[in-house]
Motif scaffolding. Structure first.
Motif, PDB file in Angstrom:
ATOM      1  N   GLY A  11       0.805  -1.217   0.000  1.00  0.00           N
ATOM      2  CA  GLY A  11       0.000   0.000   0.000  1.00  0.00           C
ATOM      3  C   GLY A  11       0.832   1.257   0.000  1.00  0.00           C
ATOM      4  O   GLY A  11       2.018   1.236  -0.319  1.00  0.00           O
ATOM      5  N   ILE A  13       2.371   4.393   1.970  1.00  0.00           N
ATOM      6  CA  ILE A  13       2.861   4.668   3.327  1.00  0.00           C
ATOM      7  C   ILE A  13       2.195   5.906   3.931  1.00  0.00           C
ATOM      8  O   ILE A  13       2.054   6.003   5.155  1.00  0.00           O
ATOM      9  CB  ILE A  13       4.404   4.791   3.343  1.00  0.00           C
ATOM     10  N   ALA A  24      12.052   7.982   2.590  1.00  0.00           N
ATOM     11  CA  ALA A  24      13.301   7.788   1.839  1.00  0.00           C
ATOM     12  C   ALA A  24      13.592   9.100   1.122  1.00  0.00           C
ATOM     13  O   ALA A  24      13.171   9.317  -0.015  1.00  0.00           O
ATOM     14  CB  ALA A  24      13.159   6.633   0.849  1.00  0.00           C
ATOM     15  N   GLY A  34       8.996   9.890  -6.029  1.00  0.00           N
ATOM     16  CA  GLY A  34       8.730   8.634  -5.333  1.00  0.00           C
ATOM     17  C   GLY A  34       8.027   8.833  -4.003  1.00  0.00           C
ATOM     18  O   GLY A  34       7.137   9.677  -3.858  1.00  0.00           O
ATOM     19  N   VAL A  35       8.479   8.079  -3.012  1.00  0.00           N
ATOM     20  CA  VAL A  35       7.820   8.114  -1.702  1.00  0.00           C
ATOM     21  C   VAL A  35       8.008   9.482  -1.045  1.00  0.00           C
ATOM     22  O   VAL A  35       7.114   9.969  -0.330  1.00  0.00           O
ATOM     23  CB  VAL A  35       8.332   6.941  -0.826  1.00  0.00           C
ATOM     24  N   ALA A  38       5.383  11.778  -2.402  1.00  0.00           N
ATOM     25  CA  ALA A  38       4.062  11.383  -1.878  1.00  0.00           C
ATOM     26  C   ALA A  38       3.900  11.871  -0.440  1.00  0.00           C
ATOM     27  O   ALA A  38       2.830  12.373  -0.058  1.00  0.00           O
ATOM     28  CB  ALA A  38       3.910   9.859  -1.961  1.00  0.00           C
ATOM     29  N   PRO A 116       9.355   2.446   4.195  1.00  0.00           N
ATOM     30  CA  PRO A 116       9.281   2.080   2.766  1.00  0.00           C
ATOM     31  C   PRO A 116      10.529   1.261   2.421  1.00  0.00           C
ATOM     32  O   PRO A 116      11.413   1.088   3.268  1.00  0.00           O
ATOM     33  CB  PRO A 116       9.326   3.439   2.070  1.00  0.00           C
ATOM     34  N   SER A 119      15.843   3.161  -0.863  1.00  0.00           N
ATOM     35  CA  SER A 119      16.866   3.062  -1.929  1.00  0.00           C
ATOM     36  C   SER A 119      16.520   2.134  -3.088  1.00  0.00           C
ATOM     37  O   SER A 119      17.299   2.042  -4.035  1.00  0.00           O
ATOM     38  CB  SER A 119      18.241   2.639  -1.373  1.00  0.00           C
ATOM     39  N   THR A 120      15.393   1.434  -3.030  1.00  0.00           N
ATOM     40  CA  THR A 120      15.115   0.446  -4.086  1.00  0.00           C
ATOM     41  C   THR A 120      14.360   1.014  -5.276  1.00  0.00           C
ATOM     42  O   THR A 120      14.043   0.288  -6.218  1.00  0.00           O
ATOM     43  CB  THR A 120      14.327  -0.757  -3.538  1.00  0.00           C
ATOM     44  N   VAL A 122      14.291   4.934  -7.322  1.00  0.00           N
ATOM     45  CA  VAL A 122      15.183   5.722  -8.180  1.00  0.00           C
ATOM     46  C   VAL A 122      16.655   5.483  -7.828  1.00  0.00           C
ATOM     47  O   VAL A 122      17.520   5.530  -8.714  1.00  0.00           O
ATOM     48  CB  VAL A 122      14.828   7.219  -8.040  1.00  0.00           C
ATOM     49  N   TYR A 123      16.953   5.192  -6.578  1.00  0.00           N
ATOM     50  CA  TYR A 123      18.345   5.021  -6.157  1.00  0.00           C
ATOM     51  C   TYR A 123      18.937   3.667  -6.563  1.00  0.00           C
ATOM     52  O   TYR A 123      20.152   3.466  -6.419  1.00  0.00           O
ATOM     53  CB  TYR A 123      18.499   5.245  -4.644  1.00  0.00           C
ATOM     54  N   VAL A 154       6.177  -1.243   4.357  1.00  0.00           N
ATOM     55  CA  VAL A 154       5.108  -0.873   3.429  1.00  0.00           C
ATOM     56  C   VAL A 154       5.644  -0.961   1.996  1.00  0.00           C
ATOM     57  O   VAL A 154       6.579  -0.239   1.626  1.00  0.00           O
ATOM     58  CB  VAL A 154       4.571   0.533   3.728  1.00  0.00           C
ATOM     59  N   ASP A 157       4.315  -2.069  -4.352  1.00  0.00           N
ATOM     60  CA  ASP A 157       3.873  -2.957  -5.437  1.00  0.00           C
ATOM     61  C   ASP A 157       4.013  -4.414  -4.993  1.00  0.00           C
ATOM     62  O   ASP A 157       4.665  -4.720  -3.996  1.00  0.00           O
ATOM     63  CB  ASP A 157       4.679  -2.703  -6.722  1.00  0.00           C
ATOM     64  N   THR A 160       7.596  -6.054  -4.665  1.00  0.00           N
ATOM     65  CA  THR A 160       8.298  -5.707  -3.425  1.00  0.00           C
ATOM     66  C   THR A 160       7.699  -6.482  -2.254  1.00  0.00           C
ATOM     67  O   THR A 160       8.422  -7.027  -1.418  1.00  0.00           O
ATOM     68  CB  THR A 160       8.205  -4.182  -3.187  1.00  0.00           C
TER      69      THR A 160
HETATM   70  P1  ADP Z   1      14.813   5.927  -3.351  1.00  0.00           P
HETATM   71  O1  ADP Z   1      15.217   7.238  -3.979  1.00  0.00           O
HETATM   72  O2  ADP Z   1      15.319   5.792  -1.907  1.00  0.00           O
HETATM   73  O3  ADP Z   1      15.127   4.747  -4.209  1.00  0.00           O
HETATM   74  P2  ADP Z   1      11.984   5.897  -4.138  1.00  0.00           P
HETATM   75  O4  ADP Z   1      10.898   6.740  -3.551  1.00  0.00           O
HETATM   76  O5  ADP Z   1      12.352   6.100  -5.560  1.00  0.00           O
HETATM   77  O6  ADP Z   1      13.237   6.062  -3.132  1.00  0.00           O
HETATM   78  O7  ADP Z   1      11.605   4.359  -3.953  1.00  0.00           O
HETATM   79  C1  ADP Z   1      11.667   3.649  -2.736  1.00  0.00           C
HETATM   80  C2  ADP Z   1      10.488   2.699  -2.661  1.00  0.00           C
HETATM   81  O8  ADP Z   1       9.323   3.417  -2.265  1.00  0.00           O
HETATM   82  C3  ADP Z   1      10.142   2.002  -3.987  1.00  0.00           C
HETATM   83  O9  ADP Z   1       9.811   0.642  -3.710  1.00  0.00           O
HETATM   84  C4  ADP Z   1       8.885   2.761  -4.438  1.00  0.00           C
HETATM   85  O10 ADP Z   1       8.043   1.956  -5.242  1.00  0.00           O
HETATM   86  C5  ADP Z   1       8.243   3.019  -3.096  1.00  0.00           C
HETATM   87  N1  ADP Z   1       7.182   4.032  -3.035  1.00  0.00           N
HETATM   88  C6  ADP Z   1       6.896   5.055  -3.871  1.00  0.00           C
HETATM   89  N2  ADP Z   1       5.825   5.732  -3.429  1.00  0.00           N
HETATM   90  C7  ADP Z   1       5.410   5.123  -2.289  1.00  0.00           C
HETATM   91  C8  ADP Z   1       4.338   5.332  -1.351  1.00  0.00           C
HETATM   92  N3  ADP Z   1       3.465   6.320  -1.511  1.00  0.00           N
HETATM   93  N4  ADP Z   1       4.236   4.483  -0.293  1.00  0.00           N
HETATM   94  C9  ADP Z   1       5.122   3.485  -0.122  1.00  0.00           C
HETATM   95  N5  ADP Z   1       6.154   3.229  -0.933  1.00  0.00           N
HETATM   96  C10 ADP Z   1       6.288   4.043  -2.020  1.00  0.00           C
END
Ligand code: ADP
Length: 171
Positions: A11, A13, A24, A34-35, A38, A116, A119-120, A122-123, A154, A157, A160
């Motif tokens: 879901g 976070i 993150a 990304g997160v 959000a 979350p 790092s998995t 964009v990083y 959390v 997808d 994950t």
């Molecule tokens: P990073 O830059 O640390 O890699 P990201 O935000 O690109 O961070 O991705 C980290 C994880 O968070 C990925 O698995 C991404 O799918 C997930 N993610 C993105 N949006 C959300 C959200 N609203 N809630 C939970 N996880 C999320």
């Protein structure tokens, strides 16, 4: 025995009913995709105003803000490593994100916390490798710290979520 639980949730976070969520973030702490994006959208502009006072965050460290419009009262902003192939201390830096976030949570009196998959996205950190580090660090911390009652992983997808469930079931 303390009553502690590690749970895997698929879901968003920003919707989790916990005392604190982990973000993150990036080293600027001023928002991103990304997160991070959000969380800033859901928490509202007051979050960015507080983040501006923090002067950034080093990779592997964590800083606390209020949760503003989130259900969570607190946000722990941590900065995961960018994956560069694994020889630039990425494993240790990611482990440190979990340890510092957990330590900040217990210091603040937080009992329920959601992570979350740091790092998995964009990083680019390989998912299974990151998941093993996340599970190892949270388990080790809970063994030593009884104040945390619930830690949620959390997953945004199914892939994950499947990975976390597999790693948690292994040992
Ligand atoms: P990073 O830059 O640390 O890699 P990201 O935000 O690109 O961070 O991705 C980290 C994880 O968070 C990925 O698995 C991404 O799918 C997930 N993610 C993105 N949006 C959300 C959200 N609203 N809630 C939970 N996880 C999320």
């Amino acid at each position: 025995m303390p009553d502690q639980a590690i749970l895997v949730v698929e879901g968003d976070i920003t919707k989790q009913e916990v005392e604190a969520v982990v973000n993150a973030a990036n080293t600027s702490l001023l928002g991103g995709g990304g997160v991070d994006g959000a969380i800033h959208r859901a928490a509202g502009p007051e979050l960015l105003a507080e983040c501006r006072t923090l002067q950034g965050c080093a990779t592997g460290d964590a800083k606390l803000t209020r949760g503003y419009r989130l259900p969570a009262s607190w946000i722990i902003h941590t900065v995961g490593p960018v994956w560069h192939g694994g020889a630039q201390h990425e494993d240790e830096l990611l482990a440190r994100c979990y340890r510092r976030s957990l330590a900040l949570a217990t210091k603040t009196g937080i009992r329920t916390l959601a992570f979350p998959a740091i790092s998995t996205g964009v990083y680019g950190f390989p998912l299974e490798r990151a998941t093993r580090i996340a599970v190892r660090e949270v388990r080790a911390f809970l063994e030593e710290n009884y104040s945390l009652e619930r830690v949620l992983f959390v997953c945004f997808d199914r892939n994950t979520r499947d990975c976390y469930q597999k790693v948690l079931a292994e040992c």
